[in-house]
Design an enzyme around this catalytic site. Structure first.
Site, PDB file in Angstrom:
ATOM      1  N   GLY B  47       0.822  -1.204   0.000  1.00 16.04           N
ATOM      2  CA  GLY B  47       0.000   0.000   0.000  1.00 16.04           C
ATOM      3  C   GLY B  47       0.851   1.247   0.000  1.00 16.04           C
ATOM      4  O   GLY B  47       2.055   1.206   0.307  1.00 16.04           O
ATOM      5  N   GLN B  52       2.497  10.156   1.737  1.00  9.84           N
ATOM      6  CA  GLN B  52       3.875   9.637   1.815  1.00  9.84           C
ATOM      7  C   GLN B  52       4.777  10.240   0.750  1.00  9.84           C
ATOM      8  O   GLN B  52       6.002  10.119   0.845  1.00  9.84           O
ATOM      9  CB  GLN B  52       3.890   8.109   1.683  1.00  9.84           C
ATOM     10  CG  GLN B  52       3.383   7.390   2.929  1.00  9.84           C
ATOM     11  CD  GLN B  52       3.424   5.889   2.755  1.00  9.84           C
ATOM     12  OE1 GLN B  52       2.534   5.305   2.158  1.00  9.84           O
ATOM     13  NE2 GLN B  52       4.467   5.248   3.255  1.00  9.84           N
ATOM     14  N   CYS B  97       7.130   0.132   6.938  1.00 11.37           N
ATOM     15  CA  CYS B  97       6.594   1.276   6.208  1.00 11.37           C
ATOM     16  C   CYS B  97       7.668   1.851   5.298  1.00 11.37           C
ATOM     17  O   CYS B  97       8.832   1.937   5.690  1.00 11.37           O
ATOM     18  CB  CYS B  97       6.148   2.342   7.218  1.00 11.37           C
ATOM     19  SG  CYS B  97       5.358   3.763   6.475  1.00 11.37           S
ATOM     20  N   LEU B  98       7.256   2.249   4.102  1.00 11.62           N
ATOM     21  CA  LEU B  98       8.202   2.879   3.180  1.00 11.62           C
ATOM     22  C   LEU B  98       8.796   4.146   3.797  1.00 11.62           C
ATOM     23  O   LEU B  98       9.919   4.526   3.473  1.00 11.62           O
ATOM     24  CB  LEU B  98       7.489   3.245   1.870  1.00 11.62           C
ATOM     25  CG  LEU B  98       6.951   2.074   1.045  1.00 11.62           C
ATOM     26  CD1 LEU B  98       6.097   2.598  -0.098  1.00 11.62           C
ATOM     27  CD2 LEU B  98       8.082   1.207   0.526  1.00 11.62           C
ATOM     28  N   HIS B 139      -3.549   0.843   7.871  1.00 10.66           N
ATOM     29  CA  HIS B 139      -2.214   1.447   7.860  1.00 10.66           C
ATOM     30  C   HIS B 139      -2.217   2.691   6.951  1.00 10.66           C
ATOM     31  O   HIS B 139      -1.697   3.748   7.318  1.00 10.66           O
ATOM     32  CB  HIS B 139      -1.199   0.403   7.381  1.00 10.66           C
ATOM     33  CG  HIS B 139       0.218   0.875   7.292  1.00 10.66           C
ATOM     34  ND1 HIS B 139       1.229   0.381   8.088  1.00 10.66           N
ATOM     35  CD2 HIS B 139       0.805   1.799   6.488  1.00 10.66           C
ATOM     36  CE1 HIS B 139       2.370   0.989   7.778  1.00 10.66           C
ATOM     37  NE2 HIS B 139       2.144   1.851   6.804  1.00 10.66           N
ATOM     38  N   GLU B 140      -2.835   2.564   5.772  1.00 12.24           N
ATOM     39  CA  GLU B 140      -2.819   3.683   4.812  1.00 12.24           C
ATOM     40  C   GLU B 140      -3.731   4.828   5.246  1.00 12.24           C
ATOM     41  O   GLU B 140      -3.374   6.000   5.093  1.00 12.24           O
ATOM     42  CB  GLU B 140      -3.204   3.201   3.410  1.00 12.24           C
ATOM     43  CG  GLU B 140      -2.295   2.123   2.821  1.00 12.24           C
ATOM     44  CD  GLU B 140      -0.810   2.424   2.936  1.00 12.24           C
ATOM     45  OE1 GLU B 140      -0.438   3.608   2.939  1.00 12.24           O
ATOM     46  OE2 GLU B 140      -0.021   1.464   3.040  1.00 12.24           O
ATOM     47  N   HIS B 143      -2.062   7.034   7.569  1.00 14.13           N
ATOM     48  CA  HIS B 143      -1.178   8.021   6.928  1.00 14.13           C
ATOM     49  C   HIS B 143      -1.944   9.302   6.604  1.00 14.13           C
ATOM     50  O   HIS B 143      -1.410  10.409   6.722  1.00 14.13           O
ATOM     51  CB  HIS B 143      -0.602   7.461   5.619  1.00 14.13           C
ATOM     52  CG  HIS B 143       0.633   6.633   5.808  1.00 14.13           C
ATOM     53  ND1 HIS B 143       1.770   7.109   6.405  1.00 14.13           N
ATOM     54  CD2 HIS B 143       0.916   5.350   5.450  1.00 14.13           C
ATOM     55  CE1 HIS B 143       2.699   6.159   6.421  1.00 14.13           C
ATOM     56  NE2 HIS B 143       2.206   5.082   5.855  1.00 14.13           N
TER      57      HIS B 143
END
Lengths: 172, 177
Positions: B47, B52, B97-98, B139-140, B143
């Protein structure tokens, strides 16, 4: 940076981490990765301590605060590297009546599967009369779930309740 | 098409709350293409959220169709202005996480969720998700609200206690939703 592994143990009380790390900070040392946990009511911590710019001696820095807090400490020079975290792909949970040799037998089977333990925690819970053993292990192996389960079946025959499950780490 | 720069902790923009999308135009679609290309460029991310890459708008992409072990999923989803309307159950799982390189940790998420959103044409859509896909969406959406998984970490030793607390919170959210 050169790292030393500092181990501190002693009777637990509030404020140990604050006072120890303040002494290190005031003397110019750097902290890397650390791990603190209470074991049997004792305070235990391991810390990667990096040499500071001041060139202070770590033992001399720690002696006063350790004496004040009644802690024993131990220092080993290590080859430490940061940013090398490995992501576990399997989790193993063990629980059941406490008995001799559980850890050795479970980890022995895992080692034979090329399983690299990255985290292990075990605890004796329940009551003094009926102690229960709980252990969680996370680690990495190239083995498949089926082959791990097959290897751990030996333990089930010995009445050790052990479950293995894959960890799919979500990256988002 | 372009690969966008991923913001990394401690960039303060990762803590900002994103705005709803109002215009479903070519510029949006072009951005979404870039966002998807950026997701695929990284290390196996399931995702990505617009925030981000520094675009403070409520856009996420998830795709749980390529996991090592297949999990229930709806394929690749582009969700605009997503809103989780129901939560059920709770589950501990490991996340990375990225935007937080070199770190993974355990987070408690709802096991099943319902989500309302718009697709990239602005059409309303609704999904029921479970397990890994539900985790990815939570999770997204975090963000978009300026929350990172590191803000939700729990240790394994305290997870039983944390689970109880979370269940209570989940039920309250359900009532107000």
């Amino acid at each position: 940076m050169d790292w030393q592994m500092l181990t501190l143990v002693g009777e637990d009380q509030p404020g140990i981490v604050a006072q120890v790390t303040d002494a290190l900070y005031q003397s110019g040392f750097n902290l890397g990765e650390t791990s603190m946990i209470r074991l049997g009511g004792n305070f235990t911590i391991m810390m990667m301590v990096g040499d500071g710019e001041n060139g202070e001696n770590l033992t001399a820095t720690l002696t006063p605060v350790a004496e004040k807090l009644g802690l024993q400490f131990h220092i080993d020079p290590i080859r430490g590297v940061l940013h090398q975290h490995r992501v576990p792909n399997f989790q193993v949970r063990v629980n059941g009546a406490d008995r001799a040799g559980i850890v050795a037998r479970v980890t022995g089977v895992l080692a034979s599967c090329g399983f690299n333990i990255l985290e292990l925690e075990s605890d004796v819970v329940g009551s003094a009369k009926e102690p229960v053993y709980i252990m969680t292990i996370q680690g990495y192996t190239e083995s498949t779930l089926e082959s791990l389960e097959g290897a751990l079946d030996v333990l089930k025959a010995q009445d050790i309740d052990v479950h293995v499950s894959p960890i799919e780490t979500l990256i988002g | 098409m372009a690969i966008l720069e991923i913001l990394k902790l401690p960039d303060p923009r990762l803590k900002e709350i994103a705005e709803a999308v109002a215009d479903f135009d070519d510029e949006l679609h072009s951005f979404i293409s870039d966002l998807e290309e950026t997701r695929q460029d990284g290390p196996a991310a399931v995702g990505i959220a617009a925030t981000q890459v520094g675009r403070m708008q409520r856009i996420v992409i998830i795709d749980c169709s390529q996991t090592r072990k297949p999990v229930p999923n709806h394929g690749r989803l582009v969700l605009v202005n997503p809103e989780i309307t129901e939560w059920d159950g709770f589950e501990l799982g490991r996340e990375g996480c990225l935007s937080v390189p070199d770190y993974t940790g355990n987070v408690i998420r709802a096991e099943k969720i319902k989500v309302k959103a718009l697709d990239q044409q602005g059409q309303a859509c609704e999904y029921e998700m479970e397990g890994f896909e539900a985790r990815a969406l939570q999770h997204e959406v975090d963000h978009l609200d300026g929350v990172l998984f590191v803000d939700r970490l729990v240790s394994r030793r305290t997870d039983l206690f944390q689970r109880k607390v979370y269940r209570k919170g989940g039920k309250q959210k359900k009532r107000s939703g």
